[in-house]
Motif scaffolding. Structure first.
Motif, mmCIF file in Angstrom:
data_model
loop_
_atom_site.group_PDB
_atom_site.id
_atom_site.type_symbol
_atom_site.label_atom_id
_atom_site.label_comp_id
_atom_site.label_asym_id
_atom_site.label_seq_id
_atom_site.Cartn_x
_atom_site.Cartn_y
_atom_site.Cartn_z
ATOM 1 N N SER A 252 0.846 -1.193 0.000
ATOM 2 C CA SER A 252 0.000 0.000 0.000
ATOM 3 C C SER A 252 0.883 1.246 0.000
ATOM 4 O O SER A 252 2.068 1.184 0.369
ATOM 5 N N PRO A 253 0.351 2.405 -0.410
ATOM 6 C CA PRO A 253 1.140 3.643 -0.328
ATOM 7 C C PRO A 253 1.690 3.903 1.068
ATOM 8 O O PRO A 253 2.824 4.366 1.215
ATOM 9 N N MET A 254 0.918 3.585 2.083
ATOM 10 C CA MET A 254 1.386 3.752 3.458
ATOM 11 C C MET A 254 2.603 2.867 3.729
ATOM 12 O O MET A 254 3.607 3.315 4.308
ATOM 13 N N GLN A 255 2.535 1.622 3.303
ATOM 14 C CA GLN A 255 3.661 0.708 3.489
ATOM 15 C C GLN A 255 4.868 1.149 2.662
ATOM 16 O O GLN A 255 6.009 1.085 3.123
ATOM 17 N N ALA A 256 4.613 1.611 1.428
ATOM 18 C CA ALA A 256 5.714 2.063 0.573
ATOM 19 C C ALA A 256 6.407 3.280 1.169
ATOM 20 O O ALA A 256 7.635 3.409 1.094
ATOM 21 N N ARG A 257 5.647 4.181 1.760
ATOM 22 C CA ARG A 257 6.255 5.338 2.430
ATOM 23 C C ARG A 257 7.133 4.884 3.602
ATOM 24 O O ARG A 257 8.210 5.444 3.836
ATOM 25 N N ALA A 258 6.675 3.884 4.328
ATOM 26 C CA ALA A 258 7.495 3.358 5.425
ATOM 27 C C ALA A 258 8.787 2.758 4.895
ATOM 28 O O ALA A 258 9.865 2.922 5.496
ATOM 29 N N VAL A 259 8.721 2.058 3.756
ATOM 30 C CA VAL A 259 9.925 1.499 3.137
ATOM 31 C C VAL A 259 10.898 2.618 2.768
ATOM 32 O O VAL A 259 12.107 2.529 3.036
ATOM 33 N N MET A 260 10.392 3.673 2.162
ATOM 34 C CA MET A 260 11.249 4.799 1.774
ATOM 35 C C MET A 260 11.902 5.433 2.997
ATOM 36 O O MET A 260 13.082 5.788 2.973
ATOM 37 N N ALA A 261 11.130 5.564 4.082
ATOM 38 C CA ALA A 261 11.680 6.137 5.310
ATOM 39 C C ALA A 261 12.797 5.266 5.878
ATOM 40 O O ALA A 261 13.844 5.769 6.308
ATOM 41 N N CYS A 262 12.586 3.955 5.871
ATOM 42 C CA CYS A 262 13.601 3.040 6.408
ATOM 43 C C CYS A 262 14.871 3.043 5.558
ATOM 44 O O CYS A 262 15.983 2.988 6.081
ATOM 45 N N ARG A 263 14.688 3.107 4.225
ATOM 46 C CA ARG A 263 15.887 3.136 3.377
ATOM 47 C C ARG A 263 16.631 4.454 3.541
ATOM 48 O O ARG A 263 17.851 4.488 3.599
ATOM 49 N N LEU A 264 15.887 5.542 3.638
ATOM 50 C CA LEU A 264 16.520 6.845 3.843
ATOM 51 C C LEU A 264 17.254 6.877 5.178
ATOM 52 O O LEU A 264 18.372 7.418 5.272
ATOM 53 N N SER A 265 16.668 6.286 6.194
ATOM 54 C CA SER A 265 17.316 6.243 7.506
ATOM 55 C C SER A 265 18.651 5.513 7.445
ATOM 56 O O SER A 265 19.650 5.973 7.995
ATOM 57 N N SER A 266 18.679 4.371 6.760
ATOM 58 C CA SER A 266 19.915 3.593 6.650
ATOM 59 C C SER A 266 20.980 4.352 5.861
ATOM 60 O O SER A 266 22.145 4.426 6.277
ATOM 61 N N LEU A 267 20.598 4.934 4.732
ATOM 62 C CA LEU A 267 21.559 5.666 3.914
ATOM 63 C C LEU A 267 22.050 6.917 4.625
ATOM 64 O O LEU A 267 23.199 7.348 4.447
ATOM 65 N N ALA A 268 21.192 7.503 5.462
ATOM 66 C CA ALA A 268 21.558 8.724 6.180
ATOM 67 C C ALA A 268 22.590 8.476 7.273
ATOM 68 O O ALA A 268 23.174 9.430 7.803
ATOM 69 N N VAL A 269 22.827 7.198 7.608
ATOM 70 C CA VAL A 269 23.897 6.878 8.563
ATOM 71 C C VAL A 269 25.251 7.285 7.998
ATOM 72 O O VAL A 269 26.189 7.591 8.738
ATOM 73 N N GLY A 270 25.373 7.298 6.673
ATOM 74 C CA GLY A 270 26.587 7.795 6.042
ATOM 75 C C GLY A 270 27.670 6.759 5.835
ATOM 76 O O GLY A 270 28.848 7.113 5.740
ATOM 77 N N LYS A 271 27.288 5.490 5.751
ATOM 78 C CA LYS A 271 28.271 4.428 5.550
ATOM 79 C C LYS A 271 27.987 3.628 4.269
ATOM 80 O O LYS A 271 28.402 2.477 4.149
ATOM 81 N N SER A 272 27.290 4.266 3.323
ATOM 82 C CA SER A 272 26.869 3.539 2.131
ATOM 83 C C SER A 272 27.475 4.060 0.837
ATOM 84 O O SER A 272 27.223 3.501 -0.233
ATOM 85 N N GLY A 273 28.261 5.121 0.901
ATOM 86 C CA GLY A 273 28.953 5.624 -0.291
ATOM 87 C C GLY A 273 28.052 6.302 -1.303
ATOM 88 O O GLY A 273 28.356 6.296 -2.496
ATOM 89 N N VAL A 274 26.942 6.896 -0.837
ATOM 90 C CA VAL A 274 26.022 7.572 -1.747
ATOM 91 C C VAL A 274 26.182 9.081 -1.634
ATOM 92 O O VAL A 274 26.750 9.591 -0.663
ATOM 93 N N THR A 275 25.643 9.794 -2.599
ATOM 94 C CA THR A 275 25.700 11.249 -2.575
ATOM 95 C C THR A 275 24.540 11.828 -1.772
ATOM 96 O O THR A 275 23.503 11.175 -1.582
ATOM 97 N N PHE A 276 24.720 13.063 -1.348
ATOM 98 C CA PHE A 276 23.645 13.764 -0.648
ATOM 99 C C PHE A 276 22.452 13.957 -1.577
ATOM 100 O O PHE A 276 21.301 13.964 -1.135
ATOM 101 N N GLU A 277 22.723 14.093 -2.861
ATOM 102 C CA GLU A 277 21.658 14.277 -3.848
ATOM 103 C C GLU A 277 20.692 13.092 -3.853
ATOM 104 O O GLU A 277 19.483 13.264 -4.017
ATOM 105 N N LEU A 278 21.220 11.892 -3.653
ATOM 106 C CA LEU A 278 20.364 10.709 -3.611
ATOM 107 C C LEU A 278 19.418 10.774 -2.413
ATOM 108 O O LEU A 278 18.228 10.477 -2.534
ATOM 109 N N LEU A 279 19.953 11.163 -1.266
ATOM 110 C CA LEU A 279 19.104 11.302 -0.083
ATOM 111 C C LEU A 279 18.025 12.355 -0.321
ATOM 112 O O LEU A 279 16.861 12.173 0.074
ATOM 113 N N GLU A 280 18.411 13.454 -0.938
ATOM 114 C CA GLU A 280 17.449 14.523 -1.212
ATOM 115 C C GLU A 280 16.324 14.051 -2.128
ATOM 116 O O GLU A 280 15.178 14.494 -1.989
ATOM 117 N N ARG A 281 16.644 13.179 -3.080
ATOM 118 C CA ARG A 281 15.607 12.719 -3.995
ATOM 119 C C ARG A 281 14.560 11.878 -3.259
ATOM 120 O O ARG A 281 13.361 12.011 -3.528
#
Length: 520
Positions: A104-133
């Protein structure tokens, strides 16, 4: 699920960055809260260090899994530097094979939040632009269409998360303004330029536990509410059966001091006005489904703290591979994508929740049966006189409750022990965490259906007691009186048989949206 029926954007803001997130933060994002990235120069620089370190390794022709090599068992395949920028694109595309129902959209939003949380830890080698998207998509309420099947929980939720990665680059479908549409169309309409994933970014997006963790956060929110609601239903069942409230006495429960169990007993005791009306019948001991209700519901209540710790630690972790230490300039190959903690928590939760379904099912069986309900009409029918012969009250609803309970119990088989060796035996021990989380969501849905039926039935039973002058309405506690009023606002006393499907569905919706004001 029906939770999205009342979905709307809220005014709450959840910040991603140096701070840790709570389960409640993910639930808030799922329900429409605004996402906000830490915008300080210091944090932006910290995130960028990982991506810059990857760039420096490429210039030096360093070997990095998933950057200059193939994926999984193909890690021995060297990828030429002229192809490394295409590799993330291929990763997203060959994993586009999800099946089953759509989150559901609600579940998908939760998935996006969890992935953003993990990437925001800063140990994944991604750009800030990816987090912003990801932040932008959340705040525009553009959610990827994610099939729920296809993950074994290691190397994380690769296939379902490929649908998030694909949306970032402008491919596949999204839900936007309530409609399923091609991502490219929505981007064109909103002047959003698709991202071009840099080396490691495809892997960083997909190689993690975001789907199982997202479902776990939502499941936890519903499970803790169910513990409180089941306590209220038990109090209603005790009144309906003219039960003995001494079974919930504080001195009794001090002798077995599980804190969650004692909390459940306290909630039931308070609902029953225990010290004013301790006994409503001559029966010394009520049957187990009443007398032992705190012991059954209390297992879930006592397990919630460890489940929270497991889920929130996972939520705030970098759970992809390899880990990129941009500051110390290390590439660390490991297995943080393994979802064992979530798998165990979800297997435990579905077991405890299904036991509550079974408890309420037994309570329903007692109040329906004239051999056990202490003088109530058969099947709780409110029909009078000659009309009794053709009216059947809650008879079919109780059959439905039995069916829902049986299915919930069937789904308690632990998924985490059914590891499969996959991908040329590279993934030879996997967590099955996403399957366990999906099982748990199904068990919750079924248990909520059981609880909805019980709310209607116990309300009917109490009103019949009042009509028979066996219960004085003024003696009912304010908490129970409030629940009865909430039920009665939508549910007229069942005197003549009528279809109850829509009332049941509406009641389930209200349970899933926390409508019923319960203790705790």
């Amino acid at each position: 699920m029906t939770q999205d029926n009342t979905y709307n954007l809220s005014q709450q803001t959840v910040e991603f960055g140096y701070n840790s997130l709570s389960l409640e933060d993910v639930v808030a994002i799922a329900k429409g809260a605004t996402a906000k990235l830490n915008q300080t120069t210091e944090y932006r620089s910290y995130i960028q260090k990982g991506a810059l370190f990857i760039d420096s390794l490429l210039k030096e022709e360093g070997v990095v899994y998933g950057v200059t090599t193939g994926y999984g068992d193909s890690c021995t395949v060297t990828v030429g530097l002229d192809l490394v920028h295409e590799l993330p694109l291929h990763l997203t595309r060959f994993h586009g094979c999800g099946m089953g129902e759509i989150l559901s959209p609600m579940q998908a939003r939760a998935v996006m939040a969890c992935r953003l949380s993990s990437l925001a830890v800063g140990k994944s080698g991604v750009t800030f632009e990816l987090l912003e998207r990801i932040e932008t998509l959340l705040n525009l309420n553009i959610t990827p269409v994610i099939p729920e099947e296809g993950s074994v929980g290691a190397s994380g939720d690769l296939t379902p998360l490929s649908y998030l990665a694909a949306v970032l680059i402008g491919e596949r479908d999204v839900i936007y303004q309530g409609e399923r549409r091609p991502t490219s169309q929505v981007y064109q309409e909103l002047n959003i330029v698709p991202l071009k994933l840099r080396p490691k970014e495809g892997l960083a997006l997909m190689n993690g536990t975001a789907v199982m963790t997202a479902l776990a956060c939502l499941a936890y929110d519903r499970a803790q509410y169910m513990a409180r609601l089941a306590s209220r239903i038990t109090a209603m069942a005790s009144l309906t059966l003219k039960g003995n409230s001494n079974h919930f006495d504080d001195i009794l429960f001090a002798a077995k001091p599980h804190p969650g169990q004692n909390q459940i007993a306290a909630w039931i005791r308070e609902d029953l006005n225990h010290h004013i009306h301790p006994r409503n019948s001559d029966r010394l001991q009520d049957r187990y489904s009443i007398r032992c209700a705190p012991h059954v519901i209390g297992v879930l209540q006592d397990a919630l703290p460890f489940m929270r710790q497991f889920i929130e630690t996972e939520l705030n972790s970098a759970n992809d591979n390899p880990i990129v230490d941009g500051e110390g300039e290390h590439i660390l190959h490991g297995g943080h994508f393994y979802g064992g903690h979530i798998a165990f928590a979800m297997d435990a939760m579905k077991n405890a929740v299904a036991n509550i379904a079974d408890l309420i099912d037994r309570q329903m069986a007692l109040v329906m049966d004239q051999k056990f309900n202490n003088g109530l009409p058969a099947n709780l029918s409110g029909a009078q006189g000659r009309r009794k012969a053709i009216n059947h009250g809650f008879k079919a609803v109780q059959i439905g409750v039995s069916a829902w309970t049986a299915e919930a119990l069937k789904n308690t088989m632990p998924a985490s022990v059914f590891s499969r060796s996959t991908e040329c035996h590279n993934q030879d021990k996997v967590s099955m965490g996403t399957i366990s989380a999906r099982d748990c969501m199904r068990v919750l849905q079924l248990t909520e259906q059981v609880a909805a039926a019980a709310l209607l039935a116990m309300s009917q039973g109490i009103r019949l007691r009042i009509a028979q002058e066996e219960l004085v309405e003024s003696s009912i506690t304010p908490s129970l009186a409030n629940t009865l009023a909430q039920v009665e606002a939508d549910f007229e006393l069942l005197t003549e048989d009528r279809p109850l499907e829509q009332t049941l569905r509406s009641t389930v919706d209200k349970i899933q949206n926390g409508y019923w004001e319960v203790c705790g």
